[in-house]
Design an enzyme around this catalytic site. Sequence first.
Site, PDB file in Angstrom:
ATOM      1  N   HIS A 360      58.287-129.629  36.359  1.00  0.00           N
ATOM      2  CA  HIS A 360      58.681-128.285  36.769  1.00  0.00           C
ATOM      3  C   HIS A 360      60.018-128.211  37.481  1.00  0.00           C
ATOM      4  O   HIS A 360      60.734-127.225  37.349  1.00  0.00           O
ATOM      5  CB  HIS A 360      57.558-127.637  37.569  1.00  0.00           C
ATOM      6  CG  HIS A 360      56.703-126.833  36.653  1.00  0.00           C
ATOM      7  ND1 HIS A 360      55.669-127.386  35.957  1.00  0.00           N
ATOM      8  CD2 HIS A 360      56.826-125.563  36.228  1.00  0.00           C
ATOM      9  CE1 HIS A 360      55.170-126.470  35.162  1.00  0.00           C
ATOM     10  NE2 HIS A 360      55.845-125.354  35.304  1.00  0.00           N
ATOM     11  N   CYS A 676      57.807-121.634  22.816  1.00  0.00           N
ATOM     12  CA  CYS A 676      58.203-121.436  24.215  1.00  0.00           C
ATOM     13  C   CYS A 676      58.376-122.749  24.975  1.00  0.00           C
ATOM     14  O   CYS A 676      58.599-122.751  26.177  1.00  0.00           O
ATOM     15  CB  CYS A 676      57.221-120.533  24.951  1.00  0.00           C
ATOM     16  SG  CYS A 676      55.599-121.280  25.139  1.00  0.00           S
TER      17      CYS A 676
HETATM   18  C1  PEP Z   1      54.415-125.888  27.145  1.00  0.00           C
HETATM   19  O1  PEP Z   1      53.454-126.625  27.336  1.00  0.00           O
HETATM   20  O2  PEP Z   1      55.236-126.058  26.228  1.00  0.00           O
HETATM   21  C2  PEP Z   1      54.665-124.730  28.033  1.00  0.00           C
HETATM   22  C3  PEP Z   1      55.555-123.843  27.743  1.00  0.00           C
HETATM   23  O3  PEP Z   1      53.963-124.676  29.185  1.00  0.00           O
HETATM   24  P1  PEP Z   1      54.219-125.562  30.489  1.00  0.00           P
HETATM   25  O4  PEP Z   1      55.498-126.305  30.322  1.00  0.00           O
HETATM   26  O5  PEP Z   1      54.222-124.628  31.633  1.00  0.00           O
HETATM   27  O6  PEP Z   1      53.030-126.472  30.481  1.00  0.00           O
END
Ligand code: PEP
Length: 756
Positions: A360, A676
């Site tokens: 993150h 995404c």
């Molecule tokens: C993913 O897993 O690609 C996603 C967009 O969610 P996160 O990165 O928050 O797990």
Amino acid sequence: MLEQLRSVTQAVSLADGQQQKLDVIVQQVCQALKVESCSIYLADYQFHQYVLMATRGLNPDGVGQIRLGFNEGIVGLVGQREEPIRTSCAKEHPAFRYIEEANEDPFNAFLGVPIIHQRKVLGIIIIQQCEARDFERDEETFLITLAAQLSSILSLSELSDLFDEHNGERFSRTLPGVAASDGVAIGTARVIFPLENIHSIPDRKTDDIDGELEKLGKAVIATHRQLEKMSRRMKGKVSEQELSLFNAYQQILGSKGLGAEVEMVVREGYWAATALRKVIQKHLNEFKQMEDPYLRERANDIEDLANRVLAQLLKTSYKPKVIEPNTIVVAENFTAAMMAELSLKDVVGVVSIKGSSTSHAAILAKALGVPAIMGLEACPLTRVDGKQLILDGYNGQLYVSPNQTLVSQYQQLLEEDRQLLEDIRKEDNLPCQTKDGQRIALMINSSLGTDSNRARQTGADGIGLYRTEIPFMQLEQFPSEDVQACIYRDLLQDFRGLPVTIRTLDIGGDKQLDYFPIEEENPFLGWRGIRVTLDHPEIFLVQLRAIFKASVGFDNLKLALPMVSTNEELKESLRLIQQAFEEVKEELGDDCSSLQKPLIGIILETPAAVFQLRTLAKNIDFISVGTNDLIQYTMAVDRNNLRVKNLYNHFQPAVIQMLKQVACECQNLAVKPQICGEMAADPLGAILLIGMGFKELSMNIGSLGKVKRAISRFSLEELNQLAEDISQFETASAIRSHLLKIVEQRGLGGLVRAGN
Ligand code: PEP
Ligand code: MG
């Protein structure tokens, strides 16, 4: 054997610097195995030679002098074969090579074992004896086990020594990490360390020796007082023997004890906290080598005492300082929260020892446009403070104390990067389309720090992913329905007229809430995403109600569910969504006329969901592929585990195959697929995804302009062909090289590397 192994590795890990570590190993191995000689050769890859770096038994003057080619002698053979070789009489071995200055004539028995780290031979450890005998099996297994344990310690210490200025000429000081946020930074390292851990204190010098001595004096007095208080409180509650521990602490701290030793190091020009760490590490080393387990345990007491003095020092003297301009912040584990606290005006880059490209903190760094490298395991945290650094966030390389030529080159690249970004910004208002006019929707993954004004300026087509757990992480308890509604309403308002995909709470894995800790052995395979919220409908329903209330008066809400892997999960989620919707409708009464049921979708991030797409699609309006998780579940690699970082790659053929299948399947279904995950933010990944058939990509705001430019320089037909062509490549690196070549041919290399 286990006990001896433990004591050798412990002594080695506590020794300071590579040479000391090597000397400790050869000495301890001779003692433990009762052999007459132990030597270590290290590989010098520049000259393809092994260099004798430490010895007991051979000529000590040969250290640093005796060199053997990678193909020479039994030593070379051990390295070539990457396995142990033993012989009762080395001189009779066909590969034997006589080295006069080694003085090894008296020795016959020979056992050599390679030291290998991450598939690379770092060196060879050898034991020798005069008696012509075969070494026993357990002597061999001892040496193999030791070599395996030492390999990571040695690989780090080799790099640690790069930080000694006098070694500067011998090595190029480049540390490899994981590219986490594009861009280049040139600046001074500033280590941010967790308070009260003596081992994390960086080497820091001072001009104000008197000032440091004064701080040290105060901290020692405060610690004395604290210990007295503790001793008084414990009196009568514990035995006299246990109470004496406090007296022992006081004595260690006393005028001729620890305090005085630290004072001496401060007088050499060190910061008091650094001096404390140096003295403590020396003592810990001595204690931990002791045979007596009782005395060895005392090492813990010393460490505890040091942490107490440190806490006092930091409390009174080292309030966090204002960050200087052009700082590159370095931390053991850089978190999203730390990112949020930084003054971005002065921080030009971020380096984290732990973490990966999809942790993150990395995602935030990208959103904020701060170049970053994660997973820089080899960076010795205590030695980097104050050093000049060049951070190349495109390829994950960190250059320490670079020479002027390299600085000038990177200054030039930095300038080219700046010009390119300026140029790209001029296209903000243009819609994203391929050269032949196929419109592609580019959306933003919104999170902490996303500036809505800037987001709208980029010409983005909406918010493709809003991670609701980020505001949850910033609080000290679950936010109420009203608080949540307020946050979501602002978002829907800011992007009025454009779609906004709000994802329901996605905690677990590496996303923890302080007030709702989830402790599991395999968090990424455990209780996360929809699994948590379905088990806690009271949390889920409050969030859903808040989202629906926030959406009154807007028509741009889309709702996404994270980590769905079964039809039951989807059906149960839809039931709760319906319940929350009805409740809000009822509560609003007459005011609910503008409340609309949103489009509902899932984040596709498990292979299980991919294989059930047809069934899942019957009940949803869209899917958004979360490549960050889909890669980890397809490749069976934890996205934050540095040991397997090479497997975590969006160009892995298995991942590409999985994505092609999704794109193809969606063509026959009524659901629109979007991407995404971070793959969409990589211009090379983005063009490939468009070629596969995806027409909506969502990414961090910082990458949008570059992705838009890359897409605009190809026709859809060319991209479709590209997606076809890559099937001929069998490895991730071959696929990436091919894409890179194509992009460079179009003059777009600056989108994925430093410079234009
Ligand atoms: C993913 O897993 O690609 C996603 C967009 O969610 P996160 O990165 O928050 O797990
Ligand atoms: Mg995910």
